[in-house]
Write a protein that holds these residues in place. Structure first.
Motif, PDB file in Angstrom:
ATOM      1  N   LEU A  21       0.866  -1.175   0.000  1.00 46.77           N
ATOM      2  CA  LEU A  21       0.000   0.000   0.000  1.00 46.77           C
ATOM      3  C   LEU A  21       0.901   1.222   0.000  1.00 46.77           C
ATOM      4  CD1 LEU A  21      -2.845   1.279   0.263  1.00 46.77           C
ATOM      5  CD2 LEU A  21      -2.528   1.158   2.746  1.00 46.77           C
ATOM      6  N   ILE A  22       0.817   2.024  -1.050  1.00 49.14           N
ATOM      7  CA  ILE A  22       1.605   3.255  -1.119  1.00 49.14           C
ATOM      8  C   ILE A  22       0.671   4.417  -0.813  1.00 49.14           C
ATOM      9  CG2 ILE A  22       2.908   4.821  -2.615  1.00 49.14           C
ATOM     10  CD1 ILE A  22       4.042   2.376  -4.018  1.00 49.14           C
ATOM     11  N   ILE A  23       1.080   5.222   0.154  1.00 53.50           N
ATOM     12  CA  ILE A  23       0.315   6.421   0.508  1.00 53.50           C
ATOM     13  C   ILE A  23       1.228   7.621   0.283  1.00 53.50           C
ATOM     14  CG2 ILE A  23      -0.924   7.671   2.310  1.00 53.50           C
ATOM     15  CD1 ILE A  23      -1.411   4.953   3.704  1.00 53.50           C
ATOM     16  N   TYR A  24       0.856   8.463  -0.675  1.00 52.96           N
ATOM     17  CA  TYR A  24       1.599   9.702  -0.910  1.00 52.96           C
ATOM     18  C   TYR A  24       0.931  10.764  -0.049  1.00 52.96           C
ATOM     19  CZ  TYR A  24       4.674  12.860  -3.366  1.00 52.96           C
ATOM     20  OH  TYR A  24       5.676  13.753  -3.661  1.00 52.96           O
ATOM     21  N   PHE A  25       1.676  11.352   0.868  1.00 54.02           N
ATOM     22  CA  PHE A  25       1.081  12.217   1.880  1.00 54.02           C
ATOM     23  C   PHE A  25       1.945  13.439   2.151  1.00 54.02           C
ATOM     24  CE2 PHE A  25       4.367  10.329   4.295  1.00 54.02           C
ATOM     25  CZ  PHE A  25       4.519  11.056   5.466  1.00 54.02           C
ATOM     26  N   SER A  26       1.419  14.306   2.991  1.00 54.42           N
ATOM     27  CA  SER A  26       2.173  15.433   3.527  1.00 54.42           C
ATOM     28  C   SER A  26       1.921  15.444   5.034  1.00 54.42           C
ATOM     29  CB  SER A  26       1.698  16.740   2.899  1.00 54.42           C
ATOM     30  OG  SER A  26       2.410  17.823   3.462  1.00 54.42           O
ATOM     31  N   PRO A  27       2.966  15.582   5.840  1.00 56.83           N
ATOM     32  CA  PRO A  27       2.791  15.528   7.295  1.00 56.83           C
ATOM     33  C   PRO A  27       1.813  16.564   7.843  1.00 56.83           C
ATOM     34  CG  PRO A  27       5.122  15.493   6.732  1.00 56.83           C
ATOM     35  CD  PRO A  27       4.359  15.749   5.461  1.00 56.83           C
ATOM     36  N   ASP A  28       1.691  17.710   7.175  1.00 57.96           N
ATOM     37  CA  ASP A  28       0.799  18.761   7.685  1.00 57.96           C
ATOM     38  C   ASP A  28      -0.566  18.780   6.988  1.00 57.96           C
ATOM     39  OD1 ASP A  28       1.681  19.661   5.238  1.00 57.96           O
ATOM     40  OD2 ASP A  28       2.167  21.681   5.924  1.00 57.96           O
ATOM     41  N   CYS A  29      -0.841  17.784   6.155  1.00 60.65           N
ATOM     42  CA  CYS A  29      -2.116  17.702   5.434  1.00 60.65           C
ATOM     43  C   CYS A  29      -3.202  17.187   6.376  1.00 60.65           C
ATOM     44  CB  CYS A  29      -1.939  16.763   4.237  1.00 60.65           C
ATOM     45  SG  CYS A  29      -3.454  16.104   3.543  1.00 60.65           S
ATOM     46  N   SER A  30      -4.267  17.950   6.535  1.00 54.49           N
ATOM     47  CA  SER A  30      -5.339  17.554   7.456  1.00 54.49           C
ATOM     48  C   SER A  30      -6.043  16.285   6.979  1.00 54.49           C
ATOM     49  CB  SER A  30      -6.343  18.688   7.644  1.00 54.49           C
ATOM     50  OG  SER A  30      -6.986  18.994   6.422  1.00 54.49           O
ATOM     51  N   HIS A  31      -6.178  16.100   5.659  1.00 53.90           N
ATOM     52  CA  HIS A  31      -6.800  14.882   5.135  1.00 53.90           C
ATOM     53  C   HIS A  31      -5.929  13.657   5.409  1.00 53.90           C
ATOM     54  CE1 HIS A  31     -10.031  17.039   3.134  1.00 53.90           C
ATOM     55  NE2 HIS A  31      -9.133  17.873   2.646  1.00 53.90           N
ATOM     56  N   CYS A  32      -4.618  13.834   5.315  1.00 51.73           N
ATOM     57  CA  CYS A  32      -3.675  12.745   5.601  1.00 51.73           C
ATOM     58  C   CYS A  32      -3.742  12.375   7.080  1.00 51.73           C
ATOM     59  CB  CYS A  32      -2.252  13.162   5.238  1.00 51.73           C
ATOM     60  SG  CYS A  32      -2.042  13.621   3.504  1.00 51.73           S
ATOM     61  N   GLN A  33      -3.774  13.392   7.929  1.00 48.71           N
ATOM     62  CA  GLN A  33      -3.862  13.143   9.370  1.00 48.71           C
ATOM     63  C   GLN A  33      -5.185  12.467   9.714  1.00 48.71           C
ATOM     64  OE1 GLN A  33      -3.193  17.059  10.945  1.00 48.71           O
ATOM     65  NE2 GLN A  33      -1.030  17.048  10.345  1.00 48.71           N
TER      66      GLN A  33
END
Length: 172
Positions: free
Chosen positions: A63-75
């Motif tokens: 499972l690959i998750i492309y994210f940003s640490p400060d992204c509210s949707h990612c959190q």
């Protein structure tokens, strides 16, 4: 007066025509097919180790998750995922970001207690943007699920529901 009405009608039709052309162009750009193989990423983990697809275990889904640490949707995705982590124990989860501040990534790992899960690998691809371009990512999180043969099963351009994600993982 009548001439102005004709001009106005013509302008409306012209705007509608160009609007349809633009909309068609945008929709075809968003329907770009995702390649079926895993991208050849090269990420720096929070432990200062470089990881590539060669580090993946054979016969395990990915499972690959492309994210940003400060992204509210990612959190939000991670908060919802936390109680269901056991559903992913047989899946290699690779979390990739473009953010280069290792401390921000370490804080993300700490906040979601990801060190507890050896199947999770979190790192940055930095300015290379190889993965971002590979998937044509415009918003985070972007998620792609691969079977044990490393072939694409499903991808989500926006945050998937955790039930959808766990349901797909359980099928593998």
């Amino acid at each position: 007066m009548w001439h102005n009405d004709l001009q106005m009608n013509f302008m409306k039709k012209l705007l509608l025509f160009f609007g349809m052309i633009i909309a068609a162009g945008c929709s075809s750009a968003q329907n770009k097919a995702i390649p079926t193989n895993i991208p050849s990423y090269h990420i720096l983990t929070t432990d200062s180790v470089y990881v590539t697809p060669t580090n993946l275990k054979k016969d395990k889904p990915v499972l690959i998750i492309y994210f940003s640490p400060d992204c509210s949707h990612c959190q939000h995705l991670m908060y919802e995922l936390k109680p269901k982590m056991k559903d992913f124990k047989n899946t290699q989860v690779i979390m990739i970001t473009f953010v280069q501040q290792i401390q921000a990534i370490r804080n993300f790992v700490r906040d979601f207690d990801l060190k507890k899960y050896p199947n999770f690998t979190v790192g940055t691809e930095g300015y290379s943007m190889v993965v971002q371009r590979f998937y044509d990512v415009h918003t985070t999180p972007f998620t792609a699920l691969y079977d044990k043969n490393k072939k694409l099963v499903k991808s989500w351009e926006k945050a998937p529901t955790v039930d959808d994600l766990t349901g797909e993982v359980k099928k593998l």
